[in-house]
Design a protein around this motif. Structure first.
Motif, PDB file in Angstrom:
ATOM      1  N   THR A   1       0.819  -1.216   0.000  1.00 14.33           N
ATOM      2  CA  THR A   1       0.000   0.000   0.000  1.00 14.33           C
ATOM      3  C   THR A   1       0.850   1.263   0.000  1.00 14.33           C
ATOM      4  O   THR A   1       0.362   2.330  -0.294  1.00 14.33           O
ATOM      5  CB  THR A   1      -0.941   0.034   1.218  1.00 14.33           C
ATOM      6  N   ALA A   2       2.142   1.154   0.323  1.00 14.84           N
ATOM      7  CA  ALA A   2       3.003   2.333   0.382  1.00 14.84           C
ATOM      8  C   ALA A   2       3.404   2.827  -1.007  1.00 14.84           C
ATOM      9  O   ALA A   2       3.988   3.880  -1.132  1.00 14.84           O
ATOM     10  CB  ALA A   2       4.257   2.023   1.187  1.00 14.84           C
ATOM     11  N   LYS A   3       3.066   2.099  -2.055  1.00 10.35           N
ATOM     12  CA  LYS A   3       3.521   2.452  -3.405  1.00 10.35           C
ATOM     13  C   LYS A   3       2.470   3.289  -4.147  1.00 10.35           C
ATOM     14  O   LYS A   3       1.925   2.859  -5.146  1.00 10.35           O
ATOM     15  CB  LYS A   3       3.876   1.186  -4.160  1.00 10.35           C
ATOM     16  N   LYS A   4       2.200   4.488  -3.638  1.00  9.71           N
ATOM     17  CA  LYS A   4       1.279   5.413  -4.286  1.00  9.71           C
ATOM     18  C   LYS A   4       2.072   6.320  -5.219  1.00  9.71           C
ATOM     19  O   LYS A   4       3.291   6.378  -5.151  1.00  9.71           O
ATOM     20  CB  LYS A   4       0.559   6.258  -3.229  1.00  9.71           C
ATOM     21  N   ALA A   5       1.355   7.053  -6.062  1.00  6.82           N
ATOM     22  CA  ALA A   5       2.009   7.973  -6.995  1.00  6.82           C
ATOM     23  C   ALA A   5       2.724   9.065  -6.209  1.00  6.82           C
ATOM     24  O   ALA A   5       2.095   9.875  -5.543  1.00  6.82           O
ATOM     25  CB  ALA A   5       0.983   8.580  -7.938  1.00  6.82           C
ATOM     26  N   THR A   6       4.045   9.033  -6.252  1.00  4.92           N
ATOM     27  CA  THR A   6       4.853  10.008  -5.530  1.00  4.92           C
ATOM     28  C   THR A   6       6.052  10.399  -6.375  1.00  4.92           C
ATOM     29  O   THR A   6       6.366   9.755  -7.362  1.00  4.92           O
ATOM     30  CB  THR A   6       5.374   9.427  -4.196  1.00  4.92           C
ATOM     31  N   LYS A   7       6.680  11.454  -5.939  1.00  2.00           N
ATOM     32  CA  LYS A   7       7.971  11.813  -6.511  1.00  2.00           C
ATOM     33  C   LYS A   7       8.966  11.892  -5.356  1.00  2.00           C
ATOM     34  O   LYS A   7       8.580  12.038  -4.200  1.00  2.00           O
ATOM     35  CB  LYS A   7       7.892  13.130  -7.281  1.00  2.00           C
ATOM     36  N   ILE A   8      10.213  11.779  -5.672  1.00  2.00           N
ATOM     37  CA  ILE A   8      11.273  11.793  -4.670  1.00  2.00           C
ATOM     38  C   ILE A   8      11.966  13.148  -4.714  1.00  2.00           C
ATOM     39  O   ILE A   8      12.285  13.658  -5.788  1.00  2.00           O
ATOM     40  CB  ILE A   8      12.301  10.672  -4.941  1.00  2.00           C
ATOM     41  N   ILE A   9      12.158  13.736  -3.522  1.00  2.00           N
ATOM     42  CA  ILE A   9      12.961  14.955  -3.422  1.00  2.00           C
ATOM     43  C   ILE A   9      14.042  14.738  -2.378  1.00  2.00           C
ATOM     44  O   ILE A   9      13.886  13.936  -1.454  1.00  2.00           O
ATOM     45  CB  ILE A   9      12.121  16.210  -3.092  1.00  2.00           C
ATOM     46  N   ASN A  10      15.136  15.440  -2.556  1.00  2.00           N
ATOM     47  CA  ASN A  10      16.263  15.364  -1.623  1.00  2.00           C
ATOM     48  C   ASN A  10      16.506  16.737  -1.028  1.00  2.00           C
ATOM     49  O   ASN A  10      16.548  17.736  -1.756  1.00  2.00           O
ATOM     50  CB  ASN A  10      17.520  14.872  -2.341  1.00  2.00           C
ATOM     51  N   LEU A  11      16.663  16.762   0.288  1.00  2.00           N
ATOM     52  CA  LEU A  11      16.898  18.004   1.020  1.00  2.00           C
ATOM     53  C   LEU A  11      18.079  17.830   1.956  1.00  2.00           C
ATOM     54  O   LEU A  11      18.347  16.724   2.433  1.00  2.00           O
ATOM     55  CB  LEU A  11      15.688  18.379   1.887  1.00  2.00           C
ATOM     56  N   VAL A  12      18.737  18.952   2.260  1.00  2.00           N
ATOM     57  CA  VAL A  12      19.736  18.992   3.323  1.00  2.00           C
ATOM     58  C   VAL A  12      19.294  20.072   4.295  1.00  2.00           C
ATOM     59  O   VAL A  12      19.028  21.217   3.893  1.00  2.00           O
ATOM     60  CB  VAL A  12      21.153  19.300   2.781  1.00  2.00           C
TER      61      VAL A  12
ATOM     62  N   PHE B   1      23.690  20.620  13.552  1.00  2.00           N
ATOM     63  CA  PHE B   1      22.890  19.463  13.158  1.00  2.00           C
ATOM     64  C   PHE B   1      22.739  19.497  11.646  1.00  2.00           C
ATOM     65  O   PHE B   1      22.421  20.541  11.076  1.00  2.00           O
ATOM     66  CB  PHE B   1      21.511  19.545  13.813  1.00  2.00           C
ATOM     67  N   ARG B   2      22.987  18.351  11.003  1.00  2.35           N
ATOM     68  CA  ARG B   2      22.776  18.253   9.551  1.00  2.35           C
ATOM     69  C   ARG B   2      21.984  16.978   9.282  1.00  2.35           C
ATOM     70  O   ARG B   2      22.326  15.910   9.775  1.00  2.35           O
ATOM     71  CB  ARG B   2      24.076  18.203   8.795  1.00  2.35           C
ATOM     72  N   ALA B   3      20.921  17.126   8.494  1.00  3.32           N
ATOM     73  CA  ALA B   3      20.131  15.973   8.070  1.00  3.32           C
ATOM     74  C   ALA B   3      20.063  15.973   6.551  1.00  3.32           C
ATOM     75  O   ALA B   3      19.709  16.984   5.946  1.00  3.32           O
ATOM     76  CB  ALA B   3      18.730  16.037   8.655  1.00  3.32           C
ATOM     77  N   LYS B   4      20.432  14.846   5.965  1.00  2.00           N
ATOM     78  CA  LYS B   4      20.254  14.643   4.532  1.00  2.00           C
ATOM     79  C   LYS B   4      19.029  13.754   4.397  1.00  2.00           C
ATOM     80  O   LYS B   4      18.994  12.646   4.936  1.00  2.00           O
ATOM     81  CB  LYS B   4      21.476  13.985   3.911  1.00  2.00           C
ATOM     82  N   LEU B   5      18.008  14.250   3.692  1.00  3.33           N
ATOM     83  CA  LEU B   5      16.722  13.569   3.603  1.00  3.33           C
ATOM     84  C   LEU B   5      16.377  13.205   2.170  1.00  3.33           C
ATOM     85  O   LEU B   5      16.561  14.012   1.258  1.00  3.33           O
ATOM     86  CB  LEU B   5      15.606  14.478   4.129  1.00  3.33           C
ATOM     87  N   THR B   6      15.871  12.016   1.996  1.00  2.00           N
ATOM     88  CA  THR B   6      15.233  11.606   0.753  1.00  2.00           C
ATOM     89  C   THR B   6      13.775  11.386   1.112  1.00  2.00           C
ATOM     90  O   THR B   6      13.462  10.563   1.978  1.00  2.00           O
ATOM     91  CB  THR B   6      15.855  10.322   0.188  1.00  2.00           C
TER      92      THR B   6
END
Length: 167
Positions: A81-92, A134-139
């Motif tokens: 069920t987690a596979k819905k229409a999404t796009k991936i973004i990357n943030l720092v 603090f640094r967070a790299k997020l996908t």
């Protein structure tokens, strides 16, 4: 018919362990669709999405346990069920560290309906300032219509020292 499940692995790290796990999986007819590994202080933690013919699944699990008795394996069904229409973004995300920061960041993303695919956080001292950074790299998996800049703005609203870079 094929079976797809998630394998979580934890235990002591050793040279060639990832290759040995992959070879054992392939040797029993399985394949990793995706995998993530982390090694820290002599320990290994991994998560793999495995696909295999249904009738071979139990044999693979037994082989892994027998060949790698020093590792702990946990098996979970795949969440289709987690596979819905999404796009991936990357943030720092960069800011001065404080108690509860990771929790606050996670709450913002959850309230926006955003799924965290990967979060790599680090805390370190920076020359010239007397605080920990603090640094967070997020996908992130976000709904198709979501705008990266709007999400960054929500995160930056945490405090005036928060900076978000969209990659």
């Amino acid at each position: 018919m094929t079976s797809n499940f998630i394998t979580t692995v934890h235990g002591p790290d050793s040279p060639g362990i990832i290759r040995a796990l992959a070879n054992a999986t392939r040797g029993q007819g399985g394949e990793w669709l995706t995998s993530k590994f982390i090694k820290l202080d002599g320990r290994l933690a991994a998560i793999m999405s495995v696909v295999i013919e249904e009738e071979l699944e139990e044999r693979l699990k037994k082989t892994l346990s027998d060949e790698f008795p020093e590792l702990d394996f946990i098996y979970s069904p795949t969440n289709l069920t987690a596979k819905k229409a999404t796009k991936i973004i990357n943030l720092v995300v960069d800011c001065i560290d404080r108690t509860g920061l990771t929790s606050d960041l996670s709450n913002i993303l959850s309230n926006l309906g955003i799924r965290v695919e990967n979060m790599d956080t680090k805390r370190f001292t920076m020359d010239g300032i007397n605080d920990t950074v603090f640094r967070a790299k997020l996908t992130l998996a976000v709904p198709e219509g979501a705008e990266s800049e709007a999400i960054a703005g929500e995160i930056e609203a945490l405090s005036e020292d928060v900076r978000v870079n969209v990659l």
